[in-house]
Design a protein around this motif. Structure first.
Motif, PDB file in Angstrom:
ATOM      1  N   ARG A 155       0.831  -1.189   0.000  1.00  0.00           N
ATOM      2  CA  ARG A 155       0.000   0.000   0.000  1.00  0.00           C
ATOM      3  C   ARG A 155       0.876   1.253   0.000  1.00  0.00           C
ATOM      4  N   ASP A 156       0.261   2.338  -0.418  1.00  0.00           N
ATOM      5  CA  ASP A 156       0.999   3.595  -0.387  1.00  0.00           C
ATOM      6  C   ASP A 156       1.210   4.061   1.049  1.00  0.00           C
ATOM      7  N   LYS A 157       2.349   4.721   1.281  1.00  0.00           N
ATOM      8  CA  LYS A 157       2.636   5.305   2.593  1.00  0.00           C
ATOM      9  C   LYS A 157       2.374   6.807   2.528  1.00  0.00           C
ATOM     10  N   GLN A 158       1.931   7.381   3.635  1.00  0.00           N
ATOM     11  CA  GLN A 158       1.693   8.813   3.689  1.00  0.00           C
ATOM     12  C   GLN A 158       2.131   9.357   5.046  1.00  0.00           C
ATOM     13  N   TYR A 159       2.816  10.472   4.999  1.00  0.00           N
ATOM     14  CA  TYR A 159       3.331  11.089   6.225  1.00  0.00           C
ATOM     15  C   TYR A 159       3.679  12.541   5.905  1.00  0.00           C
ATOM     16  N   SER A 160       4.186  13.263   6.885  1.00  0.00           N
ATOM     17  CA  SER A 160       4.546  14.675   6.710  1.00  0.00           C
ATOM     18  C   SER A 160       6.009  14.884   7.050  1.00  0.00           C
ATOM     19  N   VAL A 161       6.645  15.835   6.368  1.00  0.00           N
ATOM     20  CA  VAL A 161       8.023  16.224   6.646  1.00  0.00           C
ATOM     21  C   VAL A 161       8.107  17.745   6.620  1.00  0.00           C
ATOM     22  N   VAL A 162       9.216  18.264   7.098  1.00  0.00           N
ATOM     23  CA  VAL A 162       9.456  19.702   7.060  1.00  0.00           C
ATOM     24  C   VAL A 162      10.712  19.957   6.233  1.00  0.00           C
ATOM     25  N   ARG A 163      10.580  20.764   5.186  1.00  0.00           N
ATOM     26  CA  ARG A 163      11.701  21.140   4.336  1.00  0.00           C
ATOM     27  C   ARG A 163      11.781  22.663   4.239  1.00  0.00           C
ATOM     28  N   ASN A 164      12.943  23.163   4.581  1.00  0.00           N
ATOM     29  CA  ASN A 164      13.151  24.617   4.552  1.00  0.00           C
ATOM     30  C   ASN A 164      12.072  25.358   5.333  1.00  0.00           C
ATOM     31  N   GLY A 165      11.727  24.783   6.471  1.00  0.00           N
ATOM     32  CA  GLY A 165      10.747  25.411   7.327  1.00  0.00           C
ATOM     33  C   GLY A 165       9.311  25.261   6.867  1.00  0.00           C
ATOM     34  N   GLN A 166       9.070  24.526   5.780  1.00  0.00           N
ATOM     35  CA  GLN A 166       7.720  24.354   5.258  1.00  0.00           C
ATOM     36  C   GLN A 166       7.257  22.914   5.456  1.00  0.00           C
ATOM     37  N   LYS A 167       6.040  22.750   5.989  1.00  0.00           N
ATOM     38  CA  LYS A 167       5.473  21.418   6.174  1.00  0.00           C
ATOM     39  C   LYS A 167       4.942  20.900   4.839  1.00  0.00           C
ATOM     40  N   LEU A 168       5.356  19.684   4.480  1.00  0.00           N
ATOM     41  CA  LEU A 168       4.939  19.070   3.218  1.00  0.00           C
ATOM     42  C   LEU A 168       4.320  17.705   3.478  1.00  0.00           C
ATOM     43  N   ASN A 169       3.302  17.380   2.723  1.00  0.00           N
ATOM     44  CA  ASN A 169       2.689  16.055   2.770  1.00  0.00           C
ATOM     45  C   ASN A 169       3.426  15.141   1.791  1.00  0.00           C
ATOM     46  N   VAL A 170       3.677  13.905   2.203  1.00  0.00           N
ATOM     47  CA  VAL A 170       4.451  12.973   1.385  1.00  0.00           C
ATOM     48  C   VAL A 170       3.589  11.758   1.049  1.00  0.00           C
ATOM     49  N   LEU A 171       3.535  11.430  -0.215  1.00  0.00           N
ATOM     50  CA  LEU A 171       2.920  10.192  -0.696  1.00  0.00           C
ATOM     51  C   LEU A 171       4.031   9.330  -1.266  1.00  0.00           C
ATOM     52  N   GLU A 172       4.210   8.120  -0.716  1.00  0.00           N
ATOM     53  CA  GLU A 172       5.327   7.255  -1.102  1.00  0.00           C
ATOM     54  C   GLU A 172       4.787   5.972  -1.730  1.00  0.00           C
ATOM     55  N   LYS A 173       5.289   5.649  -2.919  1.00  0.00           N
ATOM     56  CA  LYS A 173       4.866   4.457  -3.659  1.00  0.00           C
ATOM     57  C   LYS A 173       6.080   3.592  -3.975  1.00  0.00           C
ATOM     58  N   HIS A 174       5.941   2.270  -3.804  1.00  0.00           N
ATOM     59  CA  HIS A 174       7.051   1.342  -4.017  1.00  0.00           C
ATOM     60  C   HIS A 174       6.734   0.393  -5.175  1.00  0.00           C
ATOM     61  N   TYR A 175       7.739   0.171  -6.013  1.00  0.00           N
ATOM     62  CA  TYR A 175       7.632  -0.717  -7.164  1.00  0.00           C
ATOM     63  C   TYR A 175       8.909  -1.558  -7.267  1.00  0.00           C
ATOM     64  N   VAL A 176       8.869  -2.573  -8.116  1.00  0.00           N
ATOM     65  CA  VAL A 176      10.091  -3.268  -8.540  1.00  0.00           C
ATOM     66  C   VAL A 176      10.100  -3.313 -10.063  1.00  0.00           C
ATOM     67  N   ILE A 177      11.283  -3.153 -10.638  1.00  0.00           N
ATOM     68  CA  ILE A 177      11.469  -3.160 -12.089  1.00  0.00           C
ATOM     69  C   ILE A 177      12.387  -4.315 -12.451  1.00  0.00           C
ATOM     70  N   SER A 178      12.041  -5.035 -13.511  1.00  0.00           N
ATOM     71  CA  SER A 178      12.882  -6.124 -14.016  1.00  0.00           C
ATOM     72  C   SER A 178      13.182  -5.868 -15.489  1.00  0.00           C
ATOM     73  N   ALA A 179      14.452  -5.697 -15.811  1.00  0.00           N
ATOM     74  CA  ALA A 179      14.856  -5.443 -17.197  1.00  0.00           C
ATOM     75  C   ALA A 179      14.843  -6.747 -17.991  1.00  0.00           C
ATOM     76  N   GLU A 180      14.393  -6.676 -19.224  1.00  0.00           N
ATOM     77  CA  GLU A 180      14.323  -7.854 -20.085  1.00  0.00           C
ATOM     78  C   GLU A 180      15.522  -7.954 -21.029  1.00  0.00           C
ATOM     79  N   LYS A 181      16.358  -6.916 -21.092  1.00  0.00           N
ATOM     80  CA  LYS A 181      17.522  -6.924 -21.972  1.00  0.00           C
ATOM     81  C   LYS A 181      18.698  -6.307 -21.238  1.00  0.00           C
ATOM     82  N   SER A 182      19.900  -6.761 -21.592  1.00  0.00           N
ATOM     83  CA  SER A 182      21.103  -6.157 -21.024  1.00  0.00           C
ATOM     84  C   SER A 182      21.424  -4.862 -21.762  1.00  0.00           C
ATOM     85  N   GLY A 183      22.300  -4.063 -21.164  1.00  0.00           N
ATOM     86  CA  GLY A 183      22.637  -2.780 -21.752  1.00  0.00           C
ATOM     87  C   GLY A 183      22.070  -1.641 -20.933  1.00  0.00           C
TER      88      GLY A 183
END
Length: 613
Positions: free
Chosen positions: A184-212
């Motif tokens: 599931r997606d994660k959601q939380y808050s952080v502070v950057r440069n004194g500003q409160k921001l809402n964070v939506l975090e999504k996780h995936y995995v990628i599998s390459a089918e070719k080298s290079g």
């Protein structure tokens, strides 16, 4: 009078021309240039009532087909009639650049091909939008480069201030690679440069089918920003996000209502941003890998259905064997068939394998079940060869082999062989008795003949009674079979009616969701559940959500249903904010996809990590 006749003749001619079977066909786009992540609508029209729906499969190569609607329109203007049948297809381009939309065959006529330009989002727009939203993408490849088909963790983080009220994150479409969503997606808050921001975090995995070189294009976020004039009057969901922002990215990403909340407020301002692209070098197969099939994984086990039992082999009788190959770090579709050597005196037949993919939220687990049938063709002892699976451990960077040991088995004669031996033995005894009886006369022969003759009438009477009983039994079986056939036909009719009822309910549910009618949608969902589980239907939306939660793909559907349930008990002003499109995307295939119980994910984890038990 002559002029009147001419006018009538001309009117009749125009009506005949308008109603003839000649049909015009055409296709056009609502816009010919869009930015990456922007949808486009393709409209296909025909003037022939008999025209069948066009084949949209060629579009799948360059587009995700988001939604398709069909409509027809008849007009009568100044005594002339016209008819138009239309198909409107909502498309999301998969790549940047120039895309050609092929011609569509409608009856005997074809539309003209079209061209669409998909341009990169302007840098100045991205920079401007970064003041209130940022989309970051990252991969974790460790200290060494990944191999072909090895999974690559990919994370998207969306940072927004409270002015972003809704939207959708679109993962990239990657050429020559597979991308799978985790947890599931994660959601939380952080502070950057004194500003409160809402964070939506999504996780995936990628599998390459070719080298290079693997190029991961930018991910896209499209949303709405609250206008300053009504910023304070528009509420957000928990954590600063409304519920609509957490919809599944592979569902319909467009907000059809044009507004979020009250019908009397002004819509928000559309905003778009993207992440940076990422390039990764993919290694080819290691030169020291000697396996027949390439299986890069973090762990691998095989389960054998014969493991805890010793099957009995008989000539001609099939013995089933199921080999379940489970991997950590590969999807089910990436696992090859298990190669099994054929023993002497036994033929081996393999059925189609069943593949599945599970996740524990951190990685993927692939499952491949392969069913084999062993049919002995000769009695005696034989050896069933060992099963060896070579695979590459991506953690230790070494080839490993998982082995199921060989088996020594005894094949017994089949039933046919036993019956042949028995018949031969009985035949031999009969011959001996015959020769013996021919060599000497039986002194009791006359007495036996007399007894047989005295019993003949009893045998005839018994046979007559048996015949009567047999006829009665046949009549009973005939009536029973007719009753059973009628019962089967009635059940089939009931099933047919249930299917028709389900289709009708789904159509009504789609309409309720498009109108954002939460009460009607709730009632229709419970009716669908009752049609599917008529012996034990869920009594409320909460119970239905719990039941769907156990399905392999039910997590998103359960979340949508809980959101609907919550909207029914919200205040009137909050209830009007419920948007039905996400629920319809999760339920448009009905409840048939949620039958399977989600028990194998835990089973796979336990098998790969037995110390956890």
């Amino acid at each position: 009078m002559v002029n009147l006749f001419k006018k009538l003749t001309l009117s009749v001619f125009l009506v005949l021309m308008a109603s003839n079977t000649w049909a015009g066909v055409r296709a056009y786009l609502d816009q010919t240039t869009v930015n990456v992540g922007d949808p486009v609508t393709l409209t296909i029209e025909s003037d022939n009532r008999a025209t069948q729906a066009p084949d949209l499969n060629p579009l799948n190569q360059d587009f995700d087909i988001v939604h398709t609607t069909q409509s027809s329109q008849s007009k009568w203007v100044n005594g002339a009639s016209s008819f138009t049948k239309s198909w409107m297809v909502r498309l999301l381009p998969k790549r940047q650049g120039e895309i050609e939309i092929p011609a569509f065959l409608l009856g005997q006529e074809s539309t003209a091909p079209l061209k669409l330009i998909v341009a990169e989002i302007p840098a100045d727009q991205v920079k401007k939008n970064s003041q209130f939203m940022t989309l970051e993408a990252s991969v974790d490849i460790g200290k060494s480069l990944p191999y072909v088909q090895q999974q690559i963790p990919y994370v998207l983080k969306l940072y927004t201030d409270d002015s972003i009220e809704s939207g959708e994150v679109y993962p990239p479409n990657i050429e020559n690679a597979i991308i799978e969503k985790l947890s599931r997606d994660k959601q939380y808050s952080v502070v950057r440069n004194g500003q409160k921001l809402n964070v939506l975090e999504k996780h995936y995995v990628i599998s390459a089918e070719k080298s290079g070189k693997l190029v991961i294009p930018p991910a896209i976020f499209k949303g709405e920003q609250t206008l300053p004039s009504n910023q304070q009057s528009r509420g957000l969901g928990r954590g600063g996000f409304p519920d609509s922002i957490f919809n599944d990215p592979f569902n319909d990403p467009f907000f059809n209502s044009g507004s979020f909340g009250s019908l009397f407020r002004e819509p928000g301002k559309p905003v778009t941003t993207r992440s940076d692209s990422i390039e990764i070098d993919i290694q080819p197969l290691p030169t020291d890998y000697k396996g027949n099939s390439w299986i890069p994984a973090e762990d691998l086990v095989i389960k054998d259905s014969w493991q805890n039992r010793n099957p009995v082999f008989k000539v001609g009788e099939p013995i089933e064997r199921t080999l379940t190959l489970q991997t950590k770090g590969l999807t089910g579709s990436q696992i090859p068939d298990v190669a099994v050597d054929e023993p002497s005196n036994i033929r081996v037949y393999s059925d189609n394998a069943d593949t599945q993919t599970q996740t524990d939220g951190n990685t993927v687990y692939g499952i491949r079940k392969q069913q084999l049938n062993y049919i002995p063709n000769a009695a005696g002892k034989t050896t069933i060869p060992a099963v060896n699976i070579d695979w590459w451990n991506v953690i230790t960077k070494q080839q490993e082999t998982f082995t199921l040991p060989a088996r020594e088995v005894e094949i017994l004669p089949g039933k046919d062989g036993e019956s042949v031996t028995s018949n031969a033995s009985q035949s031999g005894l009969g011959a001996g008795d015959s020769s013996k009886n021919s060599a000497q006369e039986d002194p009791a022969k006359v007495t036996e003949d007399s007894i047989k003759e005295s019993r003949s009438w009893g045998v005839i009477i018994a046979m007559g009674l048996g015949g009567i009983l047999g006829i009665g039994l046949l009549i009973f079986l005939w009536k029973w079979s007719r009753r059973k056939s009628t019962t089967v036909e009635k059940k089939a009719e009931i099933t047919k009616r249930a299917v028709m009822s389900t289709d009708k309910l789904l159509n009504q549910l789609e309409q309720a969701c498009s109108q954002n009618n939460n009460k009607q949608a709730a009632s229709l969902l419970l009716q669908l559940a009752e049609a599917k589980w008529n012996d034990n239907p869920p009594k409320n939306l909460g119970a239905l959500a719990d039941r769907l939660q156990k399905g392999l793909q039910g997590e998103n559907a359960a979340e949508m249903i809980r959101g609907l349930d919550k909207s029914l008990y919200a205040e009137a002003s909050e209830s009007t904010k419920w948007q039905g499109q996400s629920l319809w995307n999760a339920m448009k295939q009905g409840l048939s996809t949620y039958d399977v119980k989600n028990t194998e994910a835990t089973e796979v984890v336990d098998n790969l990590y037995p110390h956890r038990n």
